[in-house]
Design a protein around this motif. Sequence first.
Motif, mmCIF file in Angstrom:
data_model
loop_
_atom_site.group_PDB
_atom_site.id
_atom_site.type_symbol
_atom_site.label_atom_id
_atom_site.label_comp_id
_atom_site.label_asym_id
_atom_site.label_seq_id
_atom_site.Cartn_x
_atom_site.Cartn_y
_atom_site.Cartn_z
ATOM 1 N N ILE A 80 0.866 -1.183 0.000
ATOM 2 C CA ILE A 80 0.000 0.000 0.000
ATOM 3 C C ILE A 80 0.896 1.225 0.000
ATOM 4 O O ILE A 80 1.641 1.465 0.954
ATOM 5 N N SER A 81 0.841 1.974 -1.082
ATOM 6 C CA SER A 81 1.650 3.186 -1.241
ATOM 7 C C SER A 81 0.779 4.391 -0.919
ATOM 8 O O SER A 81 -0.155 4.721 -1.661
ATOM 9 N N LEU A 82 1.071 5.044 0.210
ATOM 10 C CA LEU A 82 0.263 6.167 0.690
ATOM 11 C C LEU A 82 0.807 7.499 0.208
ATOM 12 O O LEU A 82 2.024 7.675 0.069
ATOM 13 N N ASN A 83 -0.082 8.456 0.028
ATOM 14 C CA ASN A 83 0.303 9.840 -0.248
ATOM 15 C C ASN A 83 0.256 10.599 1.085
ATOM 16 O O ASN A 83 -0.769 11.156 1.466
ATOM 17 N N THR A 84 1.373 10.607 1.806
ATOM 18 C CA THR A 84 1.400 11.246 3.121
ATOM 19 C C THR A 84 1.637 12.747 3.039
ATOM 20 O O THR A 84 1.805 13.406 4.074
ATOM 21 N N HIS A 88 6.301 8.430 1.887
ATOM 22 C CA HIS A 88 7.463 9.301 2.018
ATOM 23 C C HIS A 88 7.707 9.695 3.469
ATOM 24 O O HIS A 88 8.806 9.563 3.986
ATOM 25 N N PHE A 89 6.666 10.171 4.141
ATOM 26 C CA PHE A 89 6.798 10.596 5.534
ATOM 27 C C PHE A 89 6.396 9.473 6.474
ATOM 28 O O PHE A 89 5.325 8.885 6.324
ATOM 29 N N ASN A 90 7.227 9.206 7.437
ATOM 30 C CA ASN A 90 6.798 8.380 8.553
ATOM 31 C C ASN A 90 5.858 9.231 9.401
ATOM 32 O O ASN A 90 6.254 10.297 9.885
ATOM 33 N N PRO A 91 4.605 8.816 9.592
ATOM 34 C CA PRO A 91 3.670 9.647 10.352
ATOM 35 C C PRO A 91 4.087 9.904 11.797
ATOM 36 O O PRO A 91 3.483 10.732 12.468
ATOM 37 N N SER A 92 5.118 9.209 12.284
ATOM 38 C CA SER A 92 5.608 9.509 13.624
ATOM 39 C C SER A 92 6.566 10.698 13.622
ATOM 40 O O SER A 92 6.947 11.186 14.681
ATOM 41 N N GLN A 93 6.952 11.164 12.437
ATOM 42 C CA GLN A 93 7.883 12.288 12.359
ATOM 43 C C GLN A 93 7.190 13.599 12.728
ATOM 44 O O GLN A 93 5.977 13.753 12.599
ATOM 45 N N ILE A 94 7.982 14.557 13.129
ATOM 46 C CA ILE A 94 7.467 15.842 13.572
ATOM 47 C C ILE A 94 6.784 16.599 12.446
ATOM 48 O O ILE A 94 5.979 17.498 12.680
ATOM 49 N N ASN A 95 7.078 16.217 11.206
ATOM 50 C CA ASN A 95 6.491 16.918 10.064
ATOM 51 C C ASN A 95 5.046 16.534 9.794
ATOM 52 O O ASN A 95 4.396 17.156 8.962
ATOM 53 N N CYS A 96 4.538 15.502 10.445
ATOM 54 C CA CYS A 96 3.172 15.043 10.181
ATOM 55 C C CYS A 96 2.203 15.703 11.156
ATOM 56 O O CYS A 96 2.433 15.694 12.375
ATOM 57 N N LEU A 97 1.114 16.265 10.647
ATOM 58 C CA LEU A 97 0.111 16.904 11.498
ATOM 59 C C LEU A 97 -0.387 15.916 12.544
ATOM 60 O O LEU A 97 -0.641 14.745 12.260
ATOM 61 N N GLN A 98 -0.541 16.405 13.759
ATOM 62 C CA GLN A 98 -0.753 15.508 14.886
ATOM 63 C C GLN A 98 -2.049 14.715 14.804
ATOM 64 O O GLN A 98 -2.091 13.535 15.174
#
Length: 584
Positions: free
Chosen positions: A332-336, A381-391
Amino acid sequence: MRVRVSSVILSLVVATLVIAAPAPHAARLEKRDEAEDKISDLLTKALESLGCDDCLAALVGVKEYAISDKSRVLEIVNNLCPTLSMYPTDVCTGVVYMQGPVLLDSIIAADLTSDDGRKLCFQAAGACPAPDIGDTTVIFPKPRPADPVAPPPSGTQVEVLHFSDWHVDEEYVPGTDAICNRPMCCRKYDDSPSNITRAAASWGDYSCDAPVKLGLDLLSYIPSVAKPSFSIMTGDVPPHDVWLEDRSAVLPIERHAYANMDNLGINIYPTVGNHESGPTNLYPTEASGGDLSWLYSSLADNWSRWLPSDAVDWVKNYGAYAASPQKGLRIISLNTNFCYRMNFYLYADVDDHDPNGMIKWFINQLQAAEDAGERVWIIAHFNPSQINCLQNWSAQYYEIVQRYSPHVIAEQFFGHTHYDELSIYYQPGIKDAQNAISTAWTGPSVTPHSNLNPGFRIYQVDTGNWNVYDSLTYIADLSQATTWDATGATPNWHLEYSARQAYGSYVPIADDAPLSASWWHDVTVAFESDSAAFQQYWTYRGKSANRIGACAANTTCPAQTICNMRAGMSSELCSKITFSLTKE
């Protein structure tokens, strides 16, 4: 793009947020030079304090000002940018006029009398305390099965290749200055000085993106060390020239890069990064307006050489897809980008916790996999645990991982940071080995930007449970690049380390056991008590370039790093959103 957002874009964020204090009608009648002086004073104060109250007041002011004269706001920011960022006019103008209109439109659309302003100030610049996470309860089609377990291994292993953050620079010019006044160097600019501080080697430089020949050499090296069954590519093909990245710039770069990857002769399963779009970062939502069908259609065309027709159709609609490289496995390729804090379209409605329905689509794919008895790899692309992901988005993602692990989700793979990193997801409760349920691998970048050796990874994977049994990271020592040029040699690609061997010396692991989330948790425990073990991780994190700065035992850095490895969602991170105008 790196964890620290480009200083040009950060300059734009703050400049736009503080462009005017609450302004009465008379203020709009000020002379241009007086208005610019006033804004310059406000901007200087905001950069010094980054206080929440100042940010909130500025938001109200900029909204009123921009409604009446958005073009004037952009003009003033463009005039101030060279002083604020120390970048030349062409960089400032490109970023301001490509990124600025979207941010202004979002500020105008936002309800600043609610918590929207605080959320925007927090997520964009860390200027306010983190707001409470709203109701992010996720509705699942079916309840979680009782006592779910992962399938047993088959005893047969295959190799899988992982690329990330290629950032190929087709305008890389050997001999140009690797030290320059722009976000990326090793190019011939109109104002490039004749005296060279550090000449760029033909194979690359630590301050620059990957020249074409470096990537081609990497591709030619892979068959000598591995025979991968397929590959994953976790985003970001275009370079870091964010002031130039429009539609006409990114499309040919992506087309050429994917054609070169095709020479490996295996299927590659890509995902979309923040640099795939032109302008960079900007992925419109259905609510915000904007049209990105040109990008999704182009990606669908480029990826159709590897994907089945139904997956290609999903790419056209979501920039995401699901596909099965081998029986029993669904990727599953997500568009994060719909959780990325520098995607300014998201601030038009900060209470929309599922922009473009990506979360809902994701759940449907996981449920289909559960119903079919398939294992799942998540790539994004983004790990959702990273600070760049909206909480809020990150919290939903974590709940989904908990629902479908460990019996459906086998592994997660990400990119973006350029580092060799890893994080662990847990069931509710104590974060210990027993509750650890999923591993999130962040693949090393191909680009050496900034201060990293170029690299790639090979996973050894069992075809029964589709878990990783070893992770083999390969690098080239770019500090030798000038020697390669002088002697006619090629990059010294080599195995940097085997995760099983490197960390198995600290936490023994059975020969027939995968590198599970539980094992990785125990590795982080070893990091807490054994400084040598942690320092080994820190060296590998920077791909043995030894250029990313120390993480000394007598500082808070090791504890913060370990905390981040165990966070799982962005609201639990020990690092905080910070603002810096320092050039990367």
